[in-house]
Design an enzyme around this catalytic site. Structure first.
Site, PDB file in Angstrom:
ATOM      1  N   VAL A   1       0.985  -1.311   0.134  1.00 44.94           N
ATOM      2  CA  VAL A   1      -0.041   0.198   0.142  1.00 44.94           C
ATOM      3  C   VAL A   1       0.829   1.053   0.059  1.00 44.94           C
ATOM      4  CG1 VAL A   1      -1.860  -1.102   1.062  1.00 44.94           C
ATOM      5  CG2 VAL A   1       0.010  -0.026   2.606  1.00 44.94           C
ATOM      6  N   SER A   2       0.418   2.343  -0.672  1.00 43.79           N
ATOM      7  CA  SER A   2       1.367   3.503  -0.840  1.00 43.79           C
ATOM      8  C   SER A   2       1.146   4.319   0.312  1.00 43.79           C
ATOM      9  CB  SER A   2       0.922   4.096  -2.094  1.00 43.79           C
ATOM     10  OG  SER A   2      -0.300   4.577  -2.233  1.00 43.79           O
ATOM     11  N   THR A   3       0.070   4.374   1.055  1.00 45.17           N
ATOM     12  CA  THR A   3       0.049   5.556   2.162  1.00 45.17           C
ATOM     13  C   THR A   3      -0.392   4.865   3.496  1.00 45.17           C
ATOM     14  OG1 THR A   3      -2.418   5.461   1.857  1.00 45.17           O
ATOM     15  CG2 THR A   3      -1.071   7.145   0.439  1.00 45.17           C
TER      16      THR A   3
END
Length: 579
Positions: free
Chosen positions: A19-21
């Site tokens: 996941v990026s955040t």
């Protein structure tokens, strides 16, 4: 070591999730991906031995992620037979990164599986689908970036600020999300502009600020870079700038470069201005004439333009001589005077000041004599004869002689000049350079279009050519074409910059060419240059830019010009008769 037979008979899957955040992490996106991928590996693929690798809070711009790198290292050791991802963009949205990894998986004999996209890369259809998905994944990333930019511009148009460092001179109120002028710091900003107007040298402004104990917003000493930013930053005229930098991914890293100013998104009158717009444009033009990069080439009439500022050096102590305006003459003319910095600040130097009234006639008539000598020098011309040509006119009545070495260098330079040259060797060959540059620009633009068409054809072949080209070949050719386009674009920018430097750029290109023509005509045709008439005919800023292209340094001693060094490296030293 595991041999091929053992590897084929043994199935072990490496599962990868990302996941990026932090927001996604908090919403349990990773646990959901992990459970979903684990069930798929066990029940859909029938693989009981597996290990899940996860990266939390990392974007898909590149593959520089700790768990991903550990996983790839173990894949290379032959530990896994499958790489299974929850979704293909969990690996990367960058086409080059992914295809590089995928080609390596093929060499390692590792099967790549995407749970959500449901395709098998061992088949031709699966591989074709992979290519299309990758292109659209990269397109989605770019569109997302454009949407973010659009939102930021919309916020700016509403008067909101999107973050970033607030420059000296301003405050930002987080509660109201507004920008206001910091009166104390604004005085420093105005002082920097005033001092640059006076000194015409960023280095001197830096020395002045630091000698006075004036600090930046964060309490540091000023540098040439920080002063240059204050003098050129559009923030100070009330504008907010977006799309200034171009971020490019190269392998596992990203680099930033400044875009051409025509591509910037500028929100005018976004916040209160400290500096008037015309004043900053005038300053940017002055910086441009002194070969500073990445500034506008527009020129505005300056209130106090000192034609020889930044060029005059004290012949007694070696310090620079600072310009200021002398008292008004009967005809309304106010010449500039130049005083030694050391004498002005410490009184330790006793060198006399010098005025435009002395400098102007001497320098312009000397250049005029060089121009005329260039057109009349032959093989039989001696050093002594050239010296007489250089000292023609009443301006040089008190000059006894010119040091021989400088005259000899000038004579050699004239003789070695090309026969078809129509302008003086120490002057900017702007007309011929402009013609040649225009022709080169046309050729480069044509070449750029050809490369862009080739890139488009290559993309079509890769997507729809039924395995006519491999991913590796596609990437290599795509990279080579993009490099060629980048080189051509940089050269076009260089030519534009060169043309801007060769011609004194004002609001009208016609005016700049006409002004330069007037100067050169005066120097080449008049028996002697009437400096008073010249400054009434041509604006001071144009004369200043012209002189900066010709003269490197002027040494003054006891109110007289002792030496003139030209931009081509030749120096002429003058000896005066005793009174």
């Amino acid at each position: 070591m595991i041999n091929i037979d053992e590897k084929l008979s043994k199935k072990k899957a490496a599962g990868y999730i990302r996941v990026s955040t932090v927001y996604q992490v908090d919403k349990d996106s990773l646990p959901m991906q992990r459970e979903d991928l684990t069930n798929y590996i066990k029940y859909a693929l029938g693989i009981d031995e597996y290990e899940i690798f996860e990266d939390a809070g990392y974007s898909a711009k590149n593959t520089d992620r700790p768990s991903f790198q550990r996983m790839m290292s173990r894949l290379r050791s032959g530990e896994f037979s499958h790489l299974v991802v929850w979704k293909i963009d969990r690996i990367s949205r960058n086409l080059i990164d992914f295809t590089t990894m995928y080609e390596e998986l093929k060499r390692l004999g590792v099967t790549f599986v995407s749970k959500n996209e449901q395709f098998d890369t061992s088949s031709a259809m699966g591989e074709a689908m992979l290519k299309i998905i990758l292109v659209f994944a990269e397109l989605e990333r770019k569109m997302t970036s454009e949407r973010v930019s659009a939102v930021m511009v919309s916020r700016a148009n509403e008067g909101k600020y999107n973050g970033g460092r607030i420059p000296i001179g301003y405050n930002y109120d987080k509660s109201t999300k507004t920008i206001s002028v910091n009166d104390t710091e604004a005085k420093i900003v105005n002082l920097i502009y005033d001092k640059y107007d006076e000194m015409q040298s960023i280095i001197r402004v830096v020395k002045y600020l630091n000698s006075q104990g004036i600090k930046t917003k964060r309490g540091h000493d000023f540098s040439a870079t920080t002063v240059h930013k204050v003098l050129t930053n559009k923030f100070y005229v009330g504008d907010l700038v977006y799309n200034k930098h171009d971020e490019r991914n190269t392998g596992n890293s990203s680099t930033k470069s400044v875009r051409d100013e025509s591509e910037w998104i500028v929100i005018e009158d976004h916040h209160p201005a400290i500096i008037e717009r015309w004043r900053q444009e005038r300053t940017r033009a002055a910086l441009s004439s002194r070969n500073f990069a990445n500034v506008s080439h527009k020129t505005y009439q300056r209130r106090n333009t000192h034609i020889f500022a930044g060029l005059i050096q004290c012949g007694m102590c070696g310090k620079g001589m600072t310009a200021s305006v002398d008292k008004e003459r009967s005809d309304g003319y106010r010449p500039s005077i130049y005083i030694c910095d050391s004498r002005r600040k410490t009184k330790l130097c006793s060198n006399k000041y010098v005025s435009d009234i002395t400098l102007g006639p001497f320098i312009f008539n000397l250049i005029s004599n060089i121009v005329k000598a260039y057109n009349n020098v032959g093989k039989s011309t001696s050093v002594e004869m050239l010296e007489k040509k250089l000292l023609r006119g009443d301006t040089f009545n008190n000059v006894y002689s010119i040091e021989r070495e400088g005259v000899r260098q000038l004579l050699d330079s004239i003789r070695n000049a090309s026969d078809d040259s129509t302008e003086n060797i120490i002057l900017s060959k702007s007309t011929s350079a402009f013609s040649a540059s225009t022709e080169e620009k046309d050729l480069l633009r044509s070449e750029k279009k050809r490369h862009e068409a080739a890139l488009s054809r290559l993309q079509q072949l890769f997507l729809y050519g039924e395995d006519a080209i491999t991913q590796t070949d596609y990437l290599v050719q795509k990279t080579n074409i993009e490099k060629s386009i980048d080189i051509i674009s940089k050269r076009l920018s260089e030519i534009d910059s060169s043309i801007a430097n060769n011609f004194v750029m004002t609001d009208s290109d016609f005016f700049s060419k006409a002004s330069m023509f007037i100067i050169q005509s005066n120097l080449a045709q008049a028996r002697s240059v009437d400096f008073g008439k010249l400054i009434r005919t041509v604006d001071k800023q144009t004369l200043k830019m012209f002189i900066n292209k010709v003269v490197q340094k002027v040494v003054v001693l006891d109110g007289k010009i002792a030496q003139i060094s030209f931009q081509n490296g030749i120096s002429l030293k003058f000896l005066y008769t005793a009174k």
